[in-house]
Design a protein around this motif. Sequence first.
Motif, PDB file in Angstrom:
ATOM      1  N   ASN A  38      29.002 123.292  19.408  1.00  0.00           N
ATOM      2  CA  ASN A  38      29.032 121.844  19.296  1.00  0.00           C
ATOM      3  C   ASN A  38      29.345 121.477  17.853  1.00  0.00           C
ATOM      4  OD1 ASN A  38      28.677 119.099  19.970  1.00  0.00           O
ATOM      5  ND2 ASN A  38      26.587 119.168  19.204  1.00  0.00           N
ATOM      6  N   GLU A  39      30.457 120.800  17.675  1.00  0.00           N
ATOM      7  CA  GLU A  39      30.884 120.378  16.338  1.00  0.00           C
ATOM      8  C   GLU A  39      30.805 121.542  15.348  1.00  0.00           C
ATOM      9  OE1 GLU A  39      28.816 116.810  15.183  1.00  0.00           O
ATOM     10  OE2 GLU A  39      29.624 115.697  16.874  1.00  0.00           O
ATOM     11  N   ASN A  40      31.370 122.666  15.743  1.00  0.00           N
ATOM     12  CA  ASN A  40      31.292 123.884  14.937  1.00  0.00           C
ATOM     13  C   ASN A  40      31.995 123.767  13.589  1.00  0.00           C
ATOM     14  OD1 ASN A  40      31.210 124.662  17.953  1.00  0.00           O
ATOM     15  ND2 ASN A  40      30.138 126.246  16.843  1.00  0.00           N
ATOM     16  N   TRP A  41      32.862 122.828  13.448  1.00  0.00           N
ATOM     17  CA  TRP A  41      33.586 122.619  12.195  1.00  0.00           C
ATOM     18  C   TRP A  41      32.728 121.869  11.183  1.00  0.00           C
ATOM     19  CZ3 TRP A  41      32.920 117.598  12.773  1.00  0.00           C
ATOM     20  CH2 TRP A  41      33.012 117.058  14.055  1.00  0.00           C
ATOM     21  N   GLY A  42      31.614 121.293  11.630  1.00  0.00           N
ATOM     22  CA  GLY A  42      30.748 120.508  10.741  1.00  0.00           C
ATOM     23  C   GLY A  42      29.324 120.994  10.809  1.00  0.00           C
ATOM     24  N   CYS A  43      28.446 120.119  11.261  1.00  0.00           N
ATOM     25  CA  CYS A  43      27.014 120.447  11.283  1.00  0.00           C
ATOM     26  C   CYS A  43      26.681 121.563  12.261  1.00  0.00           C
ATOM     27  CB  CYS A  43      26.196 119.207  11.601  1.00  0.00           C
ATOM     28  SG  CYS A  43      26.584 118.491  13.217  1.00  0.00           S
ATOM     29  N   GLY A  44      27.602 121.960  13.100  1.00  0.00           N
ATOM     30  CA  GLY A  44      27.377 123.060  14.029  1.00  0.00           C
ATOM     31  C   GLY A  44      27.679 124.413  13.431  1.00  0.00           C
ATOM     32  N   GLY A  45      27.878 124.485  12.119  1.00  0.00           N
ATOM     33  CA  GLY A  45      28.064 125.780  11.485  1.00  0.00           C
ATOM     34  C   GLY A  45      29.096 125.818  10.383  1.00  0.00           C
ATOM     35  N   ASN A  46      29.827 124.700  10.185  1.00  0.00           N
ATOM     36  CA  ASN A  46      30.893 124.672   9.168  1.00  0.00           C
ATOM     37  C   ASN A  46      31.816 125.871   9.291  1.00  0.00           C
ATOM     38  OD1 ASN A  46      30.272 122.210   7.732  1.00  0.00           O
ATOM     39  ND2 ASN A  46      28.412 123.259   7.094  1.00  0.00           N
ATOM     40  N   MET A  47      32.216 126.185  10.511  1.00  0.00           N
ATOM     41  CA  MET A  47      33.046 127.347  10.800  1.00  0.00           C
ATOM     42  C   MET A  47      34.524 127.060  10.561  1.00  0.00           C
ATOM     43  SD  MET A  47      31.415 128.659  14.373  1.00  0.00           S
ATOM     44  CE  MET A  47      29.671 129.025  14.524  1.00  0.00           C
ATOM     45  N   THR A  48      35.255 128.096  10.231  1.00  0.00           N
ATOM     46  CA  THR A  48      36.712 128.004  10.240  1.00  0.00           C
ATOM     47  C   THR A  48      37.168 128.177  11.684  1.00  0.00           C
ATOM     48  OG1 THR A  48      37.042 130.380   9.955  1.00  0.00           O
ATOM     49  CG2 THR A  48      36.870 129.034   7.934  1.00  0.00           C
ATOM     50  N   ASP A  49      38.390 127.807  11.964  1.00  0.00           N
ATOM     51  CA  ASP A  49      38.890 127.943  13.324  1.00  0.00           C
ATOM     52  C   ASP A  49      38.914 129.406  13.772  1.00  0.00           C
ATOM     53  OD1 ASP A  49      40.837 128.207  11.380  1.00  0.00           O
ATOM     54  OD2 ASP A  49      42.368 127.111  12.454  1.00  0.00           O
ATOM     55  N   GLU A  50      39.272 130.320  12.887  1.00  0.00           N
ATOM     56  CA  GLU A  50      39.306 131.734  13.235  1.00  0.00           C
ATOM     57  C   GLU A  50      37.898 132.265  13.538  1.00  0.00           C
ATOM     58  OE1 GLU A  50      40.662 130.591  10.365  1.00  0.00           O
ATOM     59  OE2 GLU A  50      42.818 130.803  10.729  1.00  0.00           O
ATOM     60  N   PHE A  51      36.925 131.874  12.715  1.00  0.00           N
ATOM     61  CA  PHE A  51      35.554 132.337  12.926  1.00  0.00           C
ATOM     62  C   PHE A  51      35.007 131.796  14.245  1.00  0.00           C
ATOM     63  CE2 PHE A  51      30.952 132.227  12.463  1.00  0.00           C
ATOM     64  CZ  PHE A  51      30.693 133.521  12.058  1.00  0.00           C
ATOM     65  N   TYR A  52      35.276 130.527  14.531  1.00  0.00           N
ATOM     66  CA  TYR A  52      34.799 129.955  15.793  1.00  0.00           C
ATOM     67  C   TYR A  52      35.431 130.663  16.985  1.00  0.00           C
ATOM     68  CZ  TYR A  52      34.149 127.005  19.808  1.00  0.00           C
ATOM     69  OH  TYR A  52      33.856 126.570  21.080  1.00  0.00           O
ATOM     70  N   ALA A  75      35.398 125.011  25.258  1.00  0.00           N
ATOM     71  CA  ALA A  75      35.458 125.279  23.821  1.00  0.00           C
ATOM     72  C   ALA A  75      35.230 123.995  23.042  1.00  0.00           C
ATOM     73  CB  ALA A  75      36.823 125.865  23.454  1.00  0.00           C
ATOM     74  N   CYS A  76      34.679 124.142  21.871  1.00  0.00           N
ATOM     75  CA  CYS A  76      34.520 123.011  20.959  1.00  0.00           C
ATOM     76  C   CYS A  76      35.882 122.673  20.374  1.00  0.00           C
ATOM     77  CB  CYS A  76      33.541 123.379  19.847  1.00  0.00           C
ATOM     78  SG  CYS A  76      33.337 122.079  18.624  1.00  0.00           S
ATOM     79  N   GLY A  77      36.238 121.433  20.445  1.00  0.00           N
ATOM     80  CA  GLY A  77      37.522 121.000  19.913  1.00  0.00           C
ATOM     81  C   GLY A  77      37.471 120.726  18.423  1.00  0.00           C
ATOM     82  N   PRO A  78      38.588 120.305  17.878  1.00  0.00           N
ATOM     83  CA  PRO A  78      38.693 120.087  16.432  1.00  0.00           C
ATOM     84  C   PRO A  78      38.068 118.781  15.984  1.00  0.00           C
ATOM     85  CG  PRO A  78      40.738 119.477  17.474  1.00  0.00           C
ATOM     86  CD  PRO A  78      39.852 120.027  18.562  1.00  0.00           C
ATOM     87  N   ASN A  79      37.892 118.695  14.707  1.00  0.00           N
ATOM     88  CA  ASN A  79      37.467 117.452  14.075  1.00  0.00           C
ATOM     89  C   ASN A  79      38.726 116.656  13.758  1.00  0.00           C
ATOM     90  OD1 ASN A  79      36.136 115.442  12.685  1.00  0.00           O
ATOM     91  ND2 ASN A  79      35.954 116.619  10.809  1.00  0.00           N
ATOM     92  N   ASP A  80      38.805 115.455  14.273  1.00  0.00           N
ATOM     93  CA  ASP A  80      39.908 114.551  13.968  1.00  0.00           C
ATOM     94  C   ASP A  80      41.236 115.143  14.442  1.00  0.00           C
ATOM     95  OD1 ASP A  80      40.843 112.110  13.088  1.00  0.00           O
ATOM     96  OD2 ASP A  80      40.950 112.701  10.993  1.00  0.00           O
ATOM     97  N   TYR A  81      42.217 115.234  13.578  1.00  0.00           N
ATOM     98  CA  TYR A  81      43.546 115.711  13.956  1.00  0.00           C
ATOM     99  C   TYR A  81      43.815 117.098  13.404  1.00  0.00           C
ATOM    100  CZ  TYR A  81      44.279 110.935  15.404  1.00  0.00           C
ATOM    101  OH  TYR A  81      44.168 109.736  16.027  1.00  0.00           O
ATOM    102  N   ASN A  82      42.843 117.977  13.494  1.00  0.00           N
ATOM    103  CA  ASN A  82      42.982 119.338  12.992  1.00  0.00           C
ATOM    104  C   ASN A  82      43.687 120.181  14.052  1.00  0.00           C
ATOM    105  OD1 ASN A  82      42.754 121.898  11.987  1.00  0.00           O
ATOM    106  ND2 ASN A  82      40.553 121.820  11.654  1.00  0.00           N
TER     107      ASN A  82
END
Length: 108
Positions: A38-52, A75-82
């Motif tokens: 959940n929101e892995n790109w932010g508060c869900g882990g600050n993950m990179t796309d490769e790591f996620y 799958a958890c989607g991107p933040n904004d237009y990433n």
Amino acid sequence: MAEWVEYLTSDAVSPMTNLRKENGRDKPWNVKYFAIGNENWGCGGNMTDEFYANTMKQYSTFLGNYSGNQLYRVACGPNDYNFSWTETLMKDAGTRAMFQGCLYIIIL
């Protein structure tokens, strides 16, 4: 995670299904979707796309199908237009294999 999915969806005789019955639910639930992260790109882990993508593949292996219940992995989607995030998930053959042709990406 494997035991949680078994607890929810299996009707076989097992410690997890026995626990579900002890907790008051005799029949398994028909769970259709199971989100991985959940929101892995932010508060869900600050993950990179490769790591996620790698983490998602790891946890997907624990999502078994019990008693005819077919789980669809979300799958958890991107933040904004990433778009890089989505491209990484879609390009990875291992990620696609985990989703058995059913890749859902939630755009937040």
